[in-house]
Design a protein around this motif. Structure first.
Motif, short mmCIF file in Angstrom:
data_model
loop_
_atom_site.label_atom_id
_atom_site.label_comp_id
_atom_site.label_asym_id
_atom_site.label_seq_id
_atom_site.Cartn_x
_atom_site.Cartn_y
_atom_site.Cartn_z
N ILE A 102 0.85 -1.20 0.00
CA ILE A 102 0.00 0.00 0.00
C ILE A 102 0.88 1.25 0.00
O ILE A 102 1.83 1.36 0.78
N THR A 103 0.58 2.16 -0.88
CA THR A 103 1.30 3.44 -0.92
C THR A 103 0.42 4.62 -0.50
O THR A 103 0.93 5.65 -0.08
N ARG A 118 2.29 6.79 9.14
CA ARG A 118 3.65 7.24 9.45
C ARG A 118 4.55 6.05 9.77
O ARG A 118 5.72 6.03 9.38
N LEU A 119 4.01 5.07 10.47
CA LEU A 119 4.80 3.90 10.84
C LEU A 119 5.22 3.10 9.62
O LEU A 119 6.33 2.57 9.55
N ALA A 120 4.32 3.02 8.62
CA ALA A 120 4.59 2.23 7.42
C ALA A 120 5.17 3.06 6.28
O ALA A 120 5.55 2.50 5.24
N GLY A 121 5.21 4.38 6.43
CA GLY A 121 5.76 5.23 5.38
C GLY A 121 4.87 5.37 4.18
O GLY A 121 5.35 5.43 3.04
N VAL A 122 3.54 5.44 4.40
CA VAL A 122 2.60 5.62 3.29
C VAL A 122 1.89 6.97 3.48
O VAL A 122 1.88 7.54 4.56
N GLN A 123 1.30 7.47 2.40
CA GLN A 123 0.53 8.70 2.47
C GLN A 123 -0.89 8.40 2.95
O GLN A 123 -1.44 7.34 2.65
N VAL A 124 -1.46 9.35 3.66
CA VAL A 124 -2.84 9.19 4.12
C VAL A 124 -3.68 10.33 3.58
O VAL A 124 -3.28 11.50 3.61
N ILE A 125 -4.83 9.95 3.03
CA ILE A 125 -5.80 10.92 2.49
C ILE A 125 -7.08 10.79 3.30
O ILE A 125 -7.55 9.68 3.57
N THR A 126 -7.64 11.92 3.71
CA THR A 126 -8.88 11.91 4.48
C THR A 126 -9.99 12.63 3.73
O THR A 126 -9.73 13.48 2.89
N GLU A 127 -11.23 12.26 4.06
CA GLU A 127 -12.39 12.98 3.55
C GLU A 127 -13.35 13.36 4.66
O GLU A 127 -14.30 14.11 4.45
N HIS A 128 -13.09 12.85 5.88
CA HIS A 128 -14.08 12.99 6.95
C HIS A 128 -14.14 14.37 7.57
O HIS A 128 -15.06 14.66 8.33
N ALA A 129 -13.19 15.26 7.28
CA ALA A 129 -13.30 16.63 7.81
C ALA A 129 -14.44 17.37 7.14
O ALA A 129 -14.98 18.34 7.70
N GLY A 130 -14.84 16.92 5.94
CA GLY A 130 -15.89 17.63 5.22
C GLY A 130 -15.48 19.07 4.95
O GLY A 130 -14.39 19.35 4.45
N SER A 131 -16.35 20.01 5.32
CA SER A 131 -16.05 21.44 5.14
C SER A 131 -15.33 22.03 6.34
O SER A 131 -14.96 23.20 6.33
N GLY A 187 7.44 6.28 18.07
CA GLY A 187 8.43 7.15 17.42
C GLY A 187 7.96 7.77 16.13
O GLY A 187 8.76 7.96 15.20
N VAL A 188 6.66 8.12 16.05
CA VAL A 188 6.13 8.75 14.83
C VAL A 188 5.57 10.12 15.18
O VAL A 188 5.41 10.48 16.35
N GLU A 189 5.26 10.89 14.14
CA GLU A 189 4.78 12.26 14.30
C GLU A 189 3.48 12.31 15.10
O GLU A 189 2.55 11.52 14.88
#
Length: 420
Positions: A102-103, A118-131, A187-189
């Protein structure tokens, strides 16, 4: 490889992930789906989507407890998960991401992905913030909250409460403590604030500028400062709401075909007691009432005036009713507007306050705070048959019809993945 991670304790988050799955599949993009489980797993099954369950699976009781502890409902000092549970999910997700190449992880309120990515070094995209995104509060656009997230705010006059909320929200650490304990351990952000808990490396903003009131270019130009994770970005994609592939049950179809005005109550992540209180108040109207029961057993409310369904395809129901009553979540608000249906919102937290405020200022909705439900009957009466509300909802309907939120979101996800 892209992985979608719906939180299946929520119908809204599950259905939005299904919209993204359809749109990505239409582009020919392979997708994996993983979830912690929950009562709305069945929506994945019904849609024919293969998925993996990470961890022990969420029982109905644990799902209900999670929803009750979530942002705006639970104590801000806790983080919805206890530390062992949170640690277990983060580690399981990171292992899954590595095992399947997974990337990009795309999440609908599976907040543990903020750490596992962060632990796996992949990008995360969210949609749940809405507006509910930083340019909104930086412009002081958040309304006076129906339910203040900080008890100290409740002692302030309304105008000052609103100013302080918009001014200081990016420094509010609500709900982040547990995430930061586990982040330090692994040890992640860390997650520096409540708004940061809702944002990924890329956050999809599922609204059009005519409703949000902020140009797309301004969203794209936003850069994080204090209170946010470095590198966070925003992009506008347009409306993103459910099109559940479910038939309207025969008894509901018969009810919708009756005479006289109809009100649709769809409060899907709300305690059953509040749904009952709302339906009881609406029974004073000279109107038929349709209730989406979803996970609640509300069949004792059934009467000649009240029809109770289960999980209903709201995008097929709302065009056929005169008024929708919801908690003003992103999905139900956008479904009502896409249907040209006026909305009466009963917001339970800040994001829902904002959703209904944006529509209300355009004339298509009104709202009532939960402590003021005694006003529900009078407000619903005033809205039924109000030509101004209907015309405003139909104007937004035309704007939504020109947008394809799922397709735009899919293109944004693919583009983000290509940046690696």
């Amino acid at each position: 490889m892209i992985c979608l991670l719906p939180h299946c304790a929520y119908l809204s988050e599950t259905s939005r992930m299904l919209e993204l799955h359809r749109a990505l599949t239409a582009l020919g993009v392979p997708v994996r789906v993983a979830t912690h489980g929950g009562p709305h797993e069945r929506r994945l099954v019904e849609a024919g989507v293969q998925y993996d369950v990470l961890g022990p699976g969420l029982s109905p009781a644990r799902s209900a407890a999670f929803v009750a502890s979530a942002i705006g409902l639970g104590d801000p000092s806790q983080s919805m998960y206890d530390d062992p549970e949170l640690r277990g999910y983060v580690q399981a997700e990171a292992e899954y991401f590595r095992a399947h190449g997974i990337t990009v992880a795309v999440t609908g309120f599976t907040l543990t992905t903020l750490l596992s990515s962060r632990l796996a070094g992949v990008q995360v995209i969210t949609e749940h913030a809405g507006s509910f995104v930083p340019p909104v509060f930086e412009r002081r656009m958040l309304p006076n909250p129906s339910t203040p997230i900080d008890r100290r705010l409740s002692r302030l006059p309304g105008w000052l409460r609103r100013y302080v909320l918009n001014k200081t929200l990016h420094r509010l650490p609500a709900y982040t403590a547990g995430f930061n304990r586990i982040a330090t351990e692994l040890g992640v952000e860390q997650v520096p604030s409540l708004p940061a808990l809702l944002l990924g490396d890329l956050s999809l903003v599922p609204e059009i500028p005519e409703v949000l009131g902020i140009p797309n270019a301004d969203l794209e130009a936003w850069r994080p400062g204090r209170g946010y994770r470095s590198g966070a970005r925003l992009t506008s994609v347009g409306p993103l709401y459910a099109h559940l592939d479910l038939p309207i049950p025969a008894h509901v179809e018969k009810f919708l075909g009756g005479e006289g005005p109809a009100v649709y109550v769809a409060m899907t992540s709300t305690p059953a007691a509040m749904v009952r209180e709302v339906v009881t108040a609406l029974q004073a109207l000279d109107a038929r009432i349709l209730v989406a029961g979803t996970v609640h057993d509300l069949h004792d409310l059934q009467s000649p005036q009240v029809c109770v369904g289960g999980t209903l395809p709201s995008h097929l129901v709302m065009p056929r009713v005169d008024l929708a009553v919801t908690t003003a979540g992103q999905g139900s608000t956008q479904t009502a507007m896409a249907s040209g249906c006026p909305l009466l919102g009963i917001p339970l937290h800040l994001e829902q306050d904002l959703n209904i405020h944006l529509i209300e200022r355009l004339g298509a909705a009104r709202h009532i705070a939960p402590p003021d439900l005694r006003q529900l009957t009078a407000t619903a009466t005033a809205m039924l048959g109000n030509a101004n509300h209907l015309a405003a909802a139909e104007r937004i309907q035309k704007l939504y019809a020109a947008a394809d939120g799922p397709a735009e979101a899919a293109r944004a996800i693919v583009a983000q993945g290509s940046l690696r």
